[in-house]
Design an enzyme around this catalytic site. Structure first.
Site, PDB file in Angstrom:
ATOM      1  N   HIS A 235       0.867  -1.191   0.000  1.00 31.64           N
ATOM      2  CA  HIS A 235       0.000   0.000   0.000  1.00 31.64           C
ATOM      3  C   HIS A 235       0.907   1.246   0.000  1.00 31.64           C
ATOM      4  CE1 HIS A 235      -3.506   2.311   0.194  1.00 31.64           C
ATOM      5  NE2 HIS A 235      -3.971   2.020   1.396  1.00 31.64           N
TER       6      HIS A 235
ATOM      7  N   GLN B 198      -0.428   4.942   0.823  1.00 32.98           N
ATOM      8  CA  GLN B 198      -0.675   5.149   2.251  1.00 32.98           C
ATOM      9  C   GLN B 198       0.630   5.478   2.973  1.00 32.98           C
ATOM     10  OE1 GLN B 198      -3.703   4.943   4.205  1.00 32.98           O
ATOM     11  NE2 GLN B 198      -2.265   5.904   5.606  1.00 32.98           N
TER      12      GLN B 198
HETATM   13  N1   CP Z   1      -6.321   3.629   4.310  1.00 30.02           N
HETATM   14  C1   CP Z   1      -7.039   3.342   3.202  1.00 30.02           C
HETATM   15  O1   CP Z   1      -6.522   2.985   2.153  1.00 30.02           O
HETATM   16  O2   CP Z   1      -8.372   3.525   3.355  1.00 30.02           O
HETATM   17  P1   CP Z   1      -9.503   3.084   2.320  1.00 30.02           P
HETATM   18  O3   CP Z   1      -9.503   1.557   2.302  1.00 30.02           O
HETATM   19  O4   CP Z   1     -10.784   3.638   2.869  1.00 30.02           O
HETATM   20  O5   CP Z   1      -9.185   3.634   0.971  1.00 30.02           O
HETATM   21  N1  NVA Z   2      -4.477  -4.116   5.513  1.00 26.19           N
HETATM   22  C1  NVA Z   2      -5.682  -3.405   5.185  1.00 26.19           C
HETATM   23  C2  NVA Z   2      -5.371  -1.993   4.792  1.00 26.19           C
HETATM   24  C3  NVA Z   2      -6.585  -1.149   4.476  1.00 26.19           C
HETATM   25  C4  NVA Z   2      -6.237   0.248   4.085  1.00 26.19           C
HETATM   26  C5  NVA Z   2      -6.407  -4.125   4.055  1.00 26.19           C
HETATM   27  O1  NVA Z   2      -5.753  -4.541   3.102  1.00 26.19           O
HETATM   28  O2  NVA Z   2      -7.635  -4.283   4.150  1.00 26.19           O
END
Ligand code: CP
Ligand code: NVA
Length: 313
Positions: A128, A131
């Site tokens: 991610h 983020q």
């Molecule tokens: N932190 C994040 O990516 O949030 P969402 O899943 O709401 O996009």
């Molecule tokens: N680890 C979580 C992050 C969400 C922003 C997921 O993948 O659901």
């Protein structure tokens, strides 16, 4: 293929620092960037739900003078068997960039390999990066630096843990991941992060003891115990992760001026107590806001008029 944004490790420390600087400028003076992506379109593929990613990308491209098109799980033909490659080729004829939230990381890689416009990873099961760019911006704002800080991630060795390992390593941070046995981060991700950390003076430490992980930390970070796609494992994970909750007692082991981060969404009473996430050390809403600024920087650099600026872009 134009340069994608799939993993923080695809970018040098200098390039990432440049993105953080640009994001900070955009936060302080958004008017100066109103035409950075003038007339450009960002296609936004979502195979999973989202609040922050969807809204911050859509608002962000608008603030840069372009617009975003939301393509949910049943809006396009992927779920009816159209290939990732064809989807990438077609979208490249209409849009100036593609942001994608996927299950398999290989899918966002395949999009990037087949698109002729930049592809941005808006979360995969592995990583991610958007983020964590926002997280690094937040930590730098709160602490005035990144290098030498200790970041303690507590919980699942998941996509968040992986990107924090990548980002922390690039900035000379000491990243500690404490996880239950059997939920360690991916060995290849850890090995790559260790190699990157060796070049910046950072370090990587894994432990199954959350107290050891958090001791003296500058930043304490956690995430949900069951990620999107792991709903069936939720009950088992709830049992296995007990003891890894970030509560006031665990926070007291960190530095007195430690900050608490969480990518959100959060489950109060599971990975974090309400007392911590709604308490004075928590910076989670500044962190959520910084998604907007960090991603505007990514879009301007990859797609927009800022593309020509900065080294090696
Ligand atoms: N932190 C994040 O990516 O949030 P969402 O899943 O709401 O996009
Ligand atoms: N680890 C979580 C992050 C969400 C922003 C997921 O993948 O659901």
């Amino acid at each position: 293929m134009t340069r994608p944004f799939l993993s923080l490790l695809d970018y040098t420390s200098e390039e990432l620092e440049g993105l953080l600087d640009l994001a900070r400028q955009m936060k302080l003076c958004p008017e100066a960037f109103r035409t950075a992506c003038s007339g450009q379109t960002l296609a936004m593929i979502f195979q999973k739900p989202s609040l922050r990613t969807r809204v911050s990308f859509e608002v962000g491209i608008g603030e840069l003078g372009g617009h975003g098109i939301y393509l949910g799980p049943t809006d396009i033909q992927l779920h009816r068997g159209e290939t990732i490659a064809d989807t990438a080729r077609v979208l490249s004829r209409y849009a100036d960039g593609i942001m994608a939230r996927v299950f398999a990381h290989a899918d966002v890689v395949a999009l990037a390999e087949n698109a002729s416009v930049p592809v941005i990873n808006g979360l995969s099961d592995l990583l991610h990066p958007c983020q964590v760019l926002a997280d690094l911006l937040t930590i730098r704002e709160k602490k005035g630096r990144l290098e030498g800080l200790t970041l303690a991630f507590v919980g699942d060795g998941n996509n968040m843990a992986h990107s924090l390992l990548n980002g922390g390593a690039r900035f000379g941070m000491h990243v500690r991941v404490s996880h239950p046995a059997g939920y360690a981060p991916d060995v290849d991700v850890v090995a790559a992060a260790r190699q990157a950390a060796a070049a910046t003076g950072g370090s990587i430490h894994l432990t199954t003891d959350p107290r050891e992980g958090v001791e003296g930390a500058d930043v304490v970070y956690t995430d949900v115990w069951a990620s999107m796609g792991q709903e069936k494992e939720a009950a088992e994970r709830l049992a296995r992760f007990r003891g890894f909750q970030v509560d006031a007692a665990l926070m007291r082991l960190a530095r007195p001026d430690a900050v608490f981060l969480h990518c959100l969404p959060a489950h109060r009473g599971e990975e974090v107590t309400g007392e911590v996430i709604d308490g004075p050390a928590s910076v989670v809403f500044d962190e959520a806001e910084n998604r907007l600024h960090a991603q505007k920087a990514i879009m301007a650099r990859l797609m927009g008029s800022a593309r020509a600026r900065g080294p090696a872009w």
